[in-house]
Design an enzyme around this catalytic site. Structure first.
Site, PDB file in Angstrom:
ATOM      1  N   ARG A 116      67.644 -68.125 -13.367  1.00 45.92           N
ATOM      2  CA  ARG A 116      67.576 -66.732 -13.839  1.00 45.92           C
ATOM      3  C   ARG A 116      66.118 -66.441 -14.105  1.00 45.92           C
ATOM      4  NH1 ARG A 116      71.350 -63.389 -17.970  1.00 45.92           N
ATOM      5  NH2 ARG A 116      72.574 -63.472 -16.063  1.00 45.92           N
ATOM      6  N   HIS A 144      71.529 -59.344  -8.728  1.00 43.66           N
ATOM      7  CA  HIS A 144      72.441 -60.133  -9.569  1.00 43.66           C
ATOM      8  C   HIS A 144      73.663 -60.494  -8.705  1.00 43.66           C
ATOM      9  CE1 HIS A 144      74.112 -62.026 -12.918  1.00 43.66           C
ATOM     10  NE2 HIS A 144      74.278 -61.016 -13.761  1.00 43.66           N
ATOM     11  N   GLN A 147      77.063 -61.898 -10.162  1.00 43.63           N
ATOM     12  CA  GLN A 147      77.884 -60.873 -10.817  1.00 43.63           C
ATOM     13  C   GLN A 147      78.710 -60.117  -9.775  1.00 43.63           C
ATOM     14  OE1 GLN A 147      78.148 -60.026 -14.267  1.00 43.63           O
ATOM     15  NE2 GLN A 147      79.877 -58.884 -13.432  1.00 43.63           N
ATOM     16  N   ASP A 238      76.188 -49.999 -16.306  1.00 45.09           N
ATOM     17  CA  ASP A 238      75.437 -51.130 -16.865  1.00 45.09           C
ATOM     18  C   ASP A 238      74.493 -50.577 -17.925  1.00 45.09           C
ATOM     19  OD1 ASP A 238      74.333 -53.647 -17.292  1.00 45.09           O
ATOM     20  OD2 ASP A 238      73.081 -53.624 -15.481  1.00 45.09           O
ATOM     21  N   CYS A 278      79.270 -55.134 -16.369  1.00 46.78           N
ATOM     22  CA  CYS A 278      78.964 -56.560 -16.233  1.00 46.78           C
ATOM     23  C   CYS A 278      78.826 -57.258 -17.581  1.00 46.78           C
ATOM     24  CB  CYS A 278      77.706 -56.748 -15.404  1.00 46.78           C
ATOM     25  SG  CYS A 278      76.297 -55.861 -16.085  1.00 46.78           S
ATOM     26  N   ARG A 306      83.607 -64.561 -13.245  1.00 48.31           N
ATOM     27  CA  ARG A 306      82.323 -65.225 -13.020  1.00 48.31           C
ATOM     28  C   ARG A 306      82.561 -66.719 -12.789  1.00 48.31           C
ATOM     29  NH1 ARG A 306      77.634 -62.835 -14.709  1.00 48.31           N
ATOM     30  NH2 ARG A 306      76.778 -64.550 -13.477  1.00 48.31           N
TER      31      ARG A 306
END
Ligand code: CP
Length: 321
Positions: A116, A144, A147, A238, A278, A306
């Site tokens: 990340r 991402h 996700q 988001d 998310c 996930r």
């Protein structure tokens, strides 16, 4: 090994840095395998994929905070019979040695790096410098993709089929929006994106998306959120201020105020439309608590998925061909 794992289809490319690193066939296979793994989870060590990683080591390097991504990767690696190695974020800052040298060391000991990072180039550089290392993008400022895998599995579970469906994303044209638009259009979902001027998806992303869409799916861009959600079968949002943008938070709250997902906006969507996020969510900012806690909300299904989609991804990248 499950039927999906034994498939003769080609394996996924070496690294997973953004959604287009998967072909449509890869993504279909991943969703099938994730659903199998979800169903098999109760079997524990008796699951057909319980040793899919065969004791391989996977390093985790997080420059930014994480709950869902970090936990689900740790659990996934453990449940597939692998081992985790935790790397301090300082290694990607290249203070002690060049990032490329870090990656070239890692590939001698471990099979994959879950990273990340702020800069997409950091993940790309690790992958380029260490050809034996599978690099998995666990979020960058631009993408991402992990996700998005969970999001399309969640959509398939609730919709049954993607054909003829429309997803509306309302808010910042950020990393989540980019990966979601790529994965959803690749699966044949029409995607509407509503953003304020100046916060659109990157032009390069929208141009490239025309080559990814299937089954008549389209990408349509809006500034008016009501127009974007009209007739949509799912509404996604988001946070307005992503990690690293904290100094812009006050300005962004003003710019995005008309993009809040509330009861009125949800009512403009198709009856029975899903609400997606998310997480983490800021109740009262990009979404009201009422919508987040409503029957339409599938946010914790997304969070659960996930785990299953990342298990499938790891098995496809690192498991037996
Ligand atoms: N959605 C998501 O990536 O959550 P985390 O930031 O907690 O990992």
């Amino acid at each position: 090994m499950s039927a999906s794992m034994a498939s003769t289809e080609p394996k996924v490319r070496r690294s997973f840095l953004s959604v287009p690193d998967l072909t449509h066939a890869d993504l279909e296979r991943l969703l099938t395998l994730a659903a199998e793994m979800k169903a098999d989870r109760g079997l524990g060590r008796g699951a057909p994929t319980a040793d899919a990683l065969g004791g391989q080591h996977v390093a985790l390097l997080f420059e930014k905070p994480s709950l869902r991504t970090r936990c689900t990767f740790e659990v996934a690696i453990h449940e597939l019979g692998g081992h985790t190695v935790h790397l301090p974020a300082q290694f990607s800052e290249a203070v002690r040695e060049p990032l490329e040298d870090v990656a070239r060391n890692l590939e001698r000991w471990i099979a994959a790096l879950v990273i990340r990072t702020y800069r997409q180039e950091t993940a790309v550089a690790c992958s380029a410098a260490a050809p034996r290392l599978r690099v998995i993008n666990a979020l960058s400022d631009e993408h991402h993709p992990c996700q998005a895998l969970a999001d399309v599995l969640t959509l398939r579970e609730h919709w049954g089929t993607f054909r003829g469906r429309t997803l509306a994303y309302v808010g910042d044209g950020n990393n989540v929006a980019t990966s979601l638009a790529q994965a959803a259009t690749m699966m044949g979902v029409t995607v509407h994106i509503a953003t304020p001027a100046g916060y659109e998806l990157p032009r390069g992303v929208t141009k490239a998306l025309t080559g990814l869409t299937r089954d008549g799916a389209e990408l349509r861009l809006f500034t008016n959120p009501r127009e974007a959600v009209a007739g949509a079968h799912a509404v996604y949002t988001d946070v307005w201020t992503s990690m690293g943008q904290e100094r812009e938070a006050v300005k962004r709250r003003g710019i995005f105020a008309d993009y809040r997902v509330d009861r009125t906006l949800m009512a403009a969507a198709s009856p029975g439309a899903l609400f997606m996020h998310c997480l983490p969510a800021h109740r009262g900012e990009e979404v009201t608590a009422e919508v987040l806690e409503s029957r339409a909300s599938v946010v914790f299904d997304q969070a659960e998925n996930r785990l299953h989609t990342q298990k499938a991804l790891l098995a496809m990248l690192l498991g037996a061909p």
